[in-house]
Design an enzyme around this catalytic site. Sequence first.
Site, PDB file in Angstrom:
ATOM      1  N   TYR A  80     -26.274 -42.601  -6.116  1.00  0.00           N
ATOM      2  CA  TYR A  80     -26.650 -41.248  -6.547  1.00  0.00           C
ATOM      3  C   TYR A  80     -27.036 -41.297  -8.024  1.00  0.00           C
ATOM      4  O   TYR A  80     -26.179 -41.376  -8.899  1.00  0.00           O
ATOM      5  CB  TYR A  80     -25.521 -40.243  -6.324  1.00  0.00           C
ATOM      6  CG  TYR A  80     -25.055 -40.096  -4.891  1.00  0.00           C
ATOM      7  CD1 TYR A  80     -25.856 -40.506  -3.818  1.00  0.00           C
ATOM      8  CD2 TYR A  80     -23.811 -39.544  -4.588  1.00  0.00           C
ATOM      9  CE1 TYR A  80     -25.414 -40.376  -2.500  1.00  0.00           C
ATOM     10  CE2 TYR A  80     -23.374 -39.403  -3.277  1.00  0.00           C
ATOM     11  CZ  TYR A  80     -24.179 -39.828  -2.245  1.00  0.00           C
ATOM     12  OH  TYR A  80     -23.751 -39.693  -0.946  1.00  0.00           O
ATOM     13  N   PHE A  91     -23.551 -33.071   4.732  1.00  0.00           N
ATOM     14  CA  PHE A  91     -24.489 -31.984   5.062  1.00  0.00           C
ATOM     15  C   PHE A  91     -23.771 -30.948   5.924  1.00  0.00           C
ATOM     16  O   PHE A  91     -24.198 -30.614   7.016  1.00  0.00           O
ATOM     17  CB  PHE A  91     -25.746 -32.531   5.746  1.00  0.00           C
ATOM     18  CG  PHE A  91     -26.937 -31.595   5.636  1.00  0.00           C
ATOM     19  CD1 PHE A  91     -27.187 -30.916   4.459  1.00  0.00           C
ATOM     20  CD2 PHE A  91     -27.795 -31.394   6.705  1.00  0.00           C
ATOM     21  CE1 PHE A  91     -28.257 -30.049   4.349  1.00  0.00           C
ATOM     22  CE2 PHE A  91     -28.867 -30.534   6.617  1.00  0.00           C
ATOM     23  CZ  PHE A  91     -29.101 -29.863   5.433  1.00  0.00           C
ATOM     24  N   PRO A  92     -22.641 -30.422   5.408  1.00  0.00           N
ATOM     25  CA  PRO A  92     -21.807 -29.548   6.237  1.00  0.00           C
ATOM     26  C   PRO A  92     -22.360 -28.149   6.437  1.00  0.00           C
ATOM     27  O   PRO A  92     -21.833 -27.382   7.227  1.00  0.00           O
ATOM     28  CB  PRO A  92     -20.495 -29.478   5.448  1.00  0.00           C
ATOM     29  CG  PRO A  92     -20.882 -29.712   4.026  1.00  0.00           C
ATOM     30  CD  PRO A  92     -22.049 -30.653   4.068  1.00  0.00           C
ATOM     31  N   LEU A  93     -23.425 -27.800   5.708  1.00  0.00           N
ATOM     32  CA  LEU A  93     -23.938 -26.435   5.815  1.00  0.00           C
ATOM     33  C   LEU A  93     -25.058 -26.412   6.850  1.00  0.00           C
ATOM     34  O   LEU A  93     -26.127 -26.947   6.630  1.00  0.00           O
ATOM     35  CB  LEU A  93     -24.398 -25.941   4.434  1.00  0.00           C
ATOM     36  CG  LEU A  93     -23.340 -26.160   3.326  1.00  0.00           C
ATOM     37  CD1 LEU A  93     -23.881 -25.814   1.949  1.00  0.00           C
ATOM     38  CD2 LEU A  93     -22.062 -25.373   3.589  1.00  0.00           C
ATOM     39  N   GLY A  94     -24.740 -25.827   8.042  1.00  0.00           N
ATOM     40  CA  GLY A  94     -25.649 -25.888   9.198  1.00  0.00           C
ATOM     41  C   GLY A  94     -27.023 -25.291   8.933  1.00  0.00           C
ATOM     42  O   GLY A  94     -27.176 -24.390   8.119  1.00  0.00           O
TER      43      GLY A  94
HETATM   44  N1  LIG Z   1     -22.726 -40.596   3.463  1.00  0.00           N
HETATM   45  C1  LIG Z   1     -23.956 -40.200   3.343  1.00  0.00           C
HETATM   46  O1  LIG Z   1     -24.912 -40.865   3.785  1.00  0.00           O
HETATM   47  C2  LIG Z   1     -24.220 -38.898   2.653  1.00  0.00           C
HETATM   48  C3  LIG Z   1     -25.501 -38.313   2.734  1.00  0.00           C
HETATM   49  C4  LIG Z   1     -25.703 -37.085   2.083  1.00  0.00           C
HETATM   50  C5  LIG Z   1     -24.656 -36.493   1.400  1.00  0.00           C
HETATM   51  N2  LIG Z   1     -23.436 -37.115   1.320  1.00  0.00           N
HETATM   52  C6  LIG Z   1     -22.299 -36.496   0.595  1.00  0.00           C
HETATM   53  O2  LIG Z   1     -22.038 -35.237   1.173  1.00  0.00           O
HETATM   54  C7  LIG Z   1     -22.034 -34.223   0.175  1.00  0.00           C
HETATM   55  C8  LIG Z   1     -22.535 -32.926   0.787  1.00  0.00           C
HETATM   56  O3  LIG Z   1     -23.799 -33.121   1.387  1.00  0.00           O
HETATM   57  P1  LIG Z   1     -25.126 -32.383   0.931  1.00  0.00           P
HETATM   58  O4  LIG Z   1     -25.065 -32.090  -0.528  1.00  0.00           O
HETATM   59  O5  LIG Z   1     -26.264 -33.163   1.459  1.00  0.00           O
HETATM   60  O6  LIG Z   1     -25.098 -31.106   1.803  1.00  0.00           O
HETATM   61  P2  LIG Z   1     -24.446 -29.674   1.723  1.00  0.00           P
HETATM   62  O7  LIG Z   1     -23.214 -29.713   0.927  1.00  0.00           O
HETATM   63  O8  LIG Z   1     -24.393 -29.222   3.125  1.00  0.00           O
HETATM   64  O9  LIG Z   1     -25.582 -28.817   1.026  1.00  0.00           O
HETATM   65  C9  LIG Z   1     -25.876 -28.861  -0.308  1.00  0.00           C
HETATM   66  C10 LIG Z   1     -27.071 -27.938  -0.491  1.00  0.00           C
HETATM   67  O10 LIG Z   1     -26.697 -26.613  -0.182  1.00  0.00           O
HETATM   68  C11 LIG Z   1     -26.820 -25.779  -1.337  1.00  0.00           C
HETATM   69  N3  LIG Z   1     -25.591 -24.974  -1.411  1.00  0.00           N
HETATM   70  C12 LIG Z   1     -24.334 -25.402  -1.641  1.00  0.00           C
HETATM   71  N4  LIG Z   1     -23.465 -24.382  -1.627  1.00  0.00           N
HETATM   72  C13 LIG Z   1     -24.195 -23.269  -1.386  1.00  0.00           C
HETATM   73  C14 LIG Z   1     -23.880 -21.892  -1.278  1.00  0.00           C
HETATM   74  N5  LIG Z   1     -22.615 -21.460  -1.385  1.00  0.00           N
HETATM   75  N6  LIG Z   1     -24.881 -21.036  -1.033  1.00  0.00           N
HETATM   76  C15 LIG Z   1     -26.153 -21.451  -0.902  1.00  0.00           C
HETATM   77  N7  LIG Z   1     -26.524 -22.739  -1.002  1.00  0.00           N
HETATM   78  C16 LIG Z   1     -25.551 -23.648  -1.252  1.00  0.00           C
HETATM   79  C17 LIG Z   1     -26.940 -26.706  -2.521  1.00  0.00           C
HETATM   80  O11 LIG Z   1     -27.785 -26.153  -3.500  1.00  0.00           O
HETATM   81  P3  LIG Z   1     -27.203 -25.710  -4.945  1.00  0.00           P
HETATM   82  O12 LIG Z   1     -27.034 -26.965  -5.732  1.00  0.00           O
HETATM   83  O13 LIG Z   1     -28.261 -24.801  -5.466  1.00  0.00           O
HETATM   84  O14 LIG Z   1     -25.918 -24.991  -4.687  1.00  0.00           O
HETATM   85  C18 LIG Z   1     -27.584 -27.937  -1.897  1.00  0.00           C
HETATM   86  O15 LIG Z   1     -28.987 -27.791  -1.861  1.00  0.00           O
HETATM   87  C19 LIG Z   1     -22.929 -34.813  -0.933  1.00  0.00           C
HETATM   88  O16 LIG Z   1     -22.649 -34.242  -2.162  1.00  0.00           O
HETATM   89  C20 LIG Z   1     -22.560 -36.268  -0.883  1.00  0.00           C
HETATM   90  O17 LIG Z   1     -21.372 -36.498  -1.639  1.00  0.00           O
HETATM   91  C21 LIG Z   1     -23.223 -38.286   1.943  1.00  0.00           C
END
Ligand SMILES: NC(=O)c1ccc[n+]([C@@H]2O[C@H](COP(=O)([O-])OP(=O)(O)OC[C@H]3O[C@@H](n4cnc5c(N)ncnc54)[C@H](OP(=O)(O)O)[C@@H]3O)[C@@H](O)[C@H]2O)c1
Length: 292
Positions: A68, A213-216
Site C-alpha cells: 500500500y 471490501f466489506p461495504l456491499g
Molecule cells: N487482502 C486484500 O487483498 C485486500 C484488498 C483490498 C483491501 N484490503 C484491506 O481491507 C480494507 C477495507 O477494504 P476497502 O478499503 O477496499 O473497502 P471498504 O472498506 O469496503 O470501502 C472503502 C471505500 O468506502 C468508502 N467509505 C468508507 N466508509 C464510508 C462511509 N461511512 N460512507 C461512505 N463511504 C465510505 C471509502 O471512501 P472514503 O475514504 O471517502 O471514506 C472507500 O472508498 C483495506 O483498507 C485494506 O486494509 C485487503
Amino acid sequence: MNKKEVSTTHAGNVSFANEITVHRLGYGAMRLTGAGIWGPPKDRKLALAVLRRAVELGVNFVDTADSYGPYVNEELIAEALFPYPSGLVIATKGGWERPAPNQWTHNATPAHLRKAVEGSLKRLRLARIDVYQLHVPDPVVSFDASVEALAELQGEGKIRMVALSNVTQEHIERARKIVPVVSVQNRYSFADREWDYVVDYCERNGIVFIPWFPLGAGRIAGEVLNQVAQAHHAAPTQVALAWLLGRSPMILPIPGTSSLEHLEQNMAAASLRLSEEEYQKLAGVPELVGTR
Ligand SMILES: NC(=O)c1ccc[n+]([C@@H]2O[C@H](COP(=O)([O-])OP(=O)(O)OC[C@H]3O[C@@H](n4cnc5c(N)ncnc54)[C@H](OP(=O)(O)O)[C@@H]3O)[C@@H](O)[C@H]2O)c1
C-alpha cells in the site's frame, strides 16, 4: 441509530489463536495512501489524524500491507501511532508487489518474503510483527514454499502469528499442515458471498475471518440496504458492517476510510444490532440478484 458513545468495544472481542484478543471492529488503512493506493496521501495531516482517531475510538486492530503506497501506509502508521499503545495489533502483508502505479504483481518467493518481513519490521518500528499475512498465493511459486518461509520467520521470532489472504479452503488446509493459521482475509460482504464456505470453515476451526471490501455494492444490494438503514436511522455502510458482525463471531471487519466523518460512522456500527428478519433479508441479496 441509538446515540451511544462511539466505541469499537460495543462490537465485542475476537481472539487470534486464543492469544491475542482485539475488539471486533478494526480499521483497514489502505485508503490512506495516494490515489490508486500509490504514493503519499493528498492530506498527510488528515491521514495521521484518522489513524489516531481510530485508536481513540477503540480500534486495536489495524490492517496494512507493504504494497500500500508501496511502503507509505506502514510508514504512516508508525508516524501516527508509535510508540504503540499497549494491545494495539498491526497486521501487515507481503507477497504482492507494486512496480508502478496501477500495477500489482505476485512475488511470494521465500527470498522475497524474507526481505518483505524485514522491510515491514523496519518501517513499522517493531521487533516482531503480531499477525503477518501472505497477501495472495503466487501462481509461479509453490504455495507450500511461501508458507514454509513464513513459518521459518516465525521460528526466528520476526513474526508472532502467520495468516493468509485471498485463499481457498484447500490453501488453508495445506498451510495448517505447515504452521498454525490464525486468520484469513478474503473479499466478503452480505452481497458478495463467494467465500461463505471459507467463513464457515474458519468459524469451525477458530480462525479469524477478516472480510475486505466489506461495504456491499450493486443496485439490488443498495435497495435492500437502504430499507434496513432507514428503519434504524443508520447509514447503509453501518448496516453492511452490522450484518458482518452478525454473520459469525469469528468475523473481524476492517472498514477502510480516509475521512474522519466516515471513520466515526463506521465505528458506530459496533452498537448496531439487526433483527433476525433484517439479517435474513440482507443474507438473501445474492439470490435476489440471481433471479432478476
Ligand atoms: N487482502 C486484500 O487483498 C485486500 C484488498 C483490498 C483491501 N484490503 C484491506 O481491507 C480494507 C477495507 O477494504 P476497502 O478499503 O477496499 O473497502 P471498504 O472498506 O469496503 O470501502 C472503502 C471505500 O468506502 C468508502 N467509505 C468508507 N466508509 C464510508 C462511509 N461511512 N460512507 C461512505 N463511504 C465510505 C471509502 O471512501 P472514503 O475514504 O471517502 O471514506 C472507500 O472508498 C483495506 O483498507 C485494506 O486494509 C485487503
